[in-house]
Scaffold this motif. Structure first.
Motif, PDB file in Angstrom:
ATOM      1  N   GLN A  64       0.827  -1.210   0.000  1.00  0.00           N
ATOM      2  CA  GLN A  64       0.000   0.000   0.000  1.00  0.00           C
ATOM      3  C   GLN A  64       0.855   1.251   0.000  1.00  0.00           C
ATOM      4  O   GLN A  64       0.594   2.195  -0.753  1.00  0.00           O
ATOM      5  CB  GLN A  64      -0.918   0.019   1.219  1.00  0.00           C
ATOM      6  CG  GLN A  64      -2.015  -1.001   1.178  1.00  0.00           C
ATOM      7  CD  GLN A  64      -2.748  -1.103   2.495  1.00  0.00           C
ATOM      8  OE1 GLN A  64      -2.455  -0.384   3.455  1.00  0.00           O
ATOM      9  NE2 GLN A  64      -3.710  -2.006   2.558  1.00  0.00           N
ATOM     10  N   GLY A  65       1.859   1.269   0.839  1.00  0.00           N
ATOM     11  CA  GLY A  65       2.747   2.425   0.895  1.00  0.00           C
ATOM     12  C   GLY A  65       3.515   2.626  -0.404  1.00  0.00           C
ATOM     13  O   GLY A  65       3.654   3.756  -0.889  1.00  0.00           O
ATOM     14  N   ALA A  66       3.988   1.539  -0.989  1.00  0.00           N
ATOM     15  CA  ALA A  66       4.734   1.645  -2.242  1.00  0.00           C
ATOM     16  C   ALA A  66       3.842   2.167  -3.362  1.00  0.00           C
ATOM     17  O   ALA A  66       4.266   3.013  -4.164  1.00  0.00           O
ATOM     18  CB  ALA A  66       5.320   0.292  -2.618  1.00  0.00           C
ATOM     19  N   ILE A  82      -4.205  11.437  -2.387  1.00  0.00           N
ATOM     20  CA  ILE A  82      -3.740  10.065  -2.235  1.00  0.00           C
ATOM     21  C   ILE A  82      -3.462   9.743  -0.770  1.00  0.00           C
ATOM     22  O   ILE A  82      -3.707   8.622  -0.307  1.00  0.00           O
ATOM     23  CB  ILE A  82      -2.477   9.830  -3.092  1.00  0.00           C
ATOM     24  CG1 ILE A  82      -2.833   9.930  -4.578  1.00  0.00           C
ATOM     25  CG2 ILE A  82      -1.841   8.477  -2.794  1.00  0.00           C
ATOM     26  CD1 ILE A  82      -1.634   9.863  -5.485  1.00  0.00           C
ATOM     27  N   GLN A  83      -2.987  10.712  -0.027  1.00  0.00           N
ATOM     28  CA  GLN A  83      -2.516  10.456   1.336  1.00  0.00           C
ATOM     29  C   GLN A  83      -3.638  10.022   2.279  1.00  0.00           C
ATOM     30  O   GLN A  83      -3.472   9.073   3.044  1.00  0.00           O
ATOM     31  CB  GLN A  83      -1.833  11.707   1.885  1.00  0.00           C
ATOM     32  CG  GLN A  83      -1.159  11.472   3.210  1.00  0.00           C
ATOM     33  CD  GLN A  83      -0.357  12.674   3.656  1.00  0.00           C
ATOM     34  OE1 GLN A  83      -0.441  13.737   3.059  1.00  0.00           O
ATOM     35  NE2 GLN A  83       0.409  12.496   4.707  1.00  0.00           N
ATOM     36  N   THR A  84      -4.783  10.668   2.233  1.00  0.00           N
ATOM     37  CA  THR A  84      -5.858  10.329   3.167  1.00  0.00           C
ATOM     38  C   THR A  84      -6.395   8.913   2.943  1.00  0.00           C
ATOM     39  O   THR A  84      -6.498   8.136   3.906  1.00  0.00           O
ATOM     40  CB  THR A  84      -6.992  11.371   3.063  1.00  0.00           C
ATOM     41  OG1 THR A  84      -6.443  12.666   3.326  1.00  0.00           O
ATOM     42  CG2 THR A  84      -8.102  11.072   4.051  1.00  0.00           C
ATOM     43  N   PRO A  85      -6.731   8.517   1.709  1.00  0.00           N
ATOM     44  CA  PRO A  85      -7.175   7.121   1.530  1.00  0.00           C
ATOM     45  C   PRO A  85      -6.093   6.101   1.880  1.00  0.00           C
ATOM     46  O   PRO A  85      -6.402   5.013   2.368  1.00  0.00           O
ATOM     47  CB  PRO A  85      -7.537   7.037   0.053  1.00  0.00           C
ATOM     48  CG  PRO A  85      -7.787   8.429  -0.375  1.00  0.00           C
ATOM     49  CD  PRO A  85      -6.912   9.280   0.484  1.00  0.00           C
ATOM     50  N   MET A  86      -4.825   6.468   1.648  1.00  0.00           N
ATOM     51  CA  MET A  86      -3.742   5.549   2.000  1.00  0.00           C
ATOM     52  C   MET A  86      -3.696   5.336   3.507  1.00  0.00           C
ATOM     53  O   MET A  86      -3.557   4.204   3.982  1.00  0.00           O
ATOM     54  CB  MET A  86      -2.393   6.092   1.518  1.00  0.00           C
ATOM     55  CG  MET A  86      -1.230   5.184   1.904  1.00  0.00           C
ATOM     56  SD  MET A  86       0.382   5.980   1.892  1.00  0.00           S
ATOM     57  CE  MET A  86       0.238   7.164   3.200  1.00  0.00           C
ATOM     58  N   LEU A  87      -3.825   6.413   4.281  1.00  0.00           N
ATOM     59  CA  LEU A  87      -3.787   6.278   5.739  1.00  0.00           C
ATOM     60  C   LEU A  87      -4.981   5.468   6.249  1.00  0.00           C
ATOM     61  O   LEU A  87      -4.850   4.676   7.187  1.00  0.00           O
ATOM     62  CB  LEU A  87      -3.742   7.652   6.392  1.00  0.00           C
ATOM     63  CG  LEU A  87      -2.433   8.413   6.201  1.00  0.00           C
ATOM     64  CD1 LEU A  87      -2.539   9.811   6.786  1.00  0.00           C
ATOM     65  CD2 LEU A  87      -1.279   7.661   6.816  1.00  0.00           C
TER      66      LEU A  87
END
Length: 110
Positions: A64-66, A82-87
């Motif tokens: 997920q991070g990559a 991108i950052q909020t859905p990733m977290l």
């Protein structure tokens, strides 16, 4: 034996060793056998459960991070989108690992 014949056999052996052997520890009822036969298997099962959960969670979070960092690298202006859905995805993946910790704890108290 060729490698093509050994590969399915190795997968089946790993499945049996991981999932079916610990179940045999719960087959005997301690009340009828006069001993506490289930504790050792419960500890082994809890250890295997935690190991697989942490392995799967770590691999999932790494992917997920990559993927998120690759998306940000391709389009830096989309970093906030991108950052909020990733977290959120990372938190949900971590919650599965914490659930496995709870299951392992309950297996030990059995």
């Amino acid at each position: 034996m060729s490698l093509k014949k050994i590969a399915p056999l190795a997968g089946a052996t790993a499945f049996v060793a991981t999932f079916l052997v610990p179940l045999a520890a719960f087959a005997a009822d301690p009340a009828t056998t006069g001993g506490d036969t289930g504790k050792g298997g419960a500890y082994i099962g809890a250890g295997i459960a935690m190991g697989l959960a942490v392995l799967g969670g770590g691999l999932g979070q790494g992917r997920q991070g990559a993927a998120a960092l690759e998306g940000i690298a391709r389009n830096p202006s989309a970093a906030s989108k991108i950052q909020t859905p990733m977290l959120i995805a990372l938190a949900l993946t971590e919650s599965l690992v914490l659930f496995a910790l709870l299951v392992a704890y309950l297996l030990q108290s059995k």
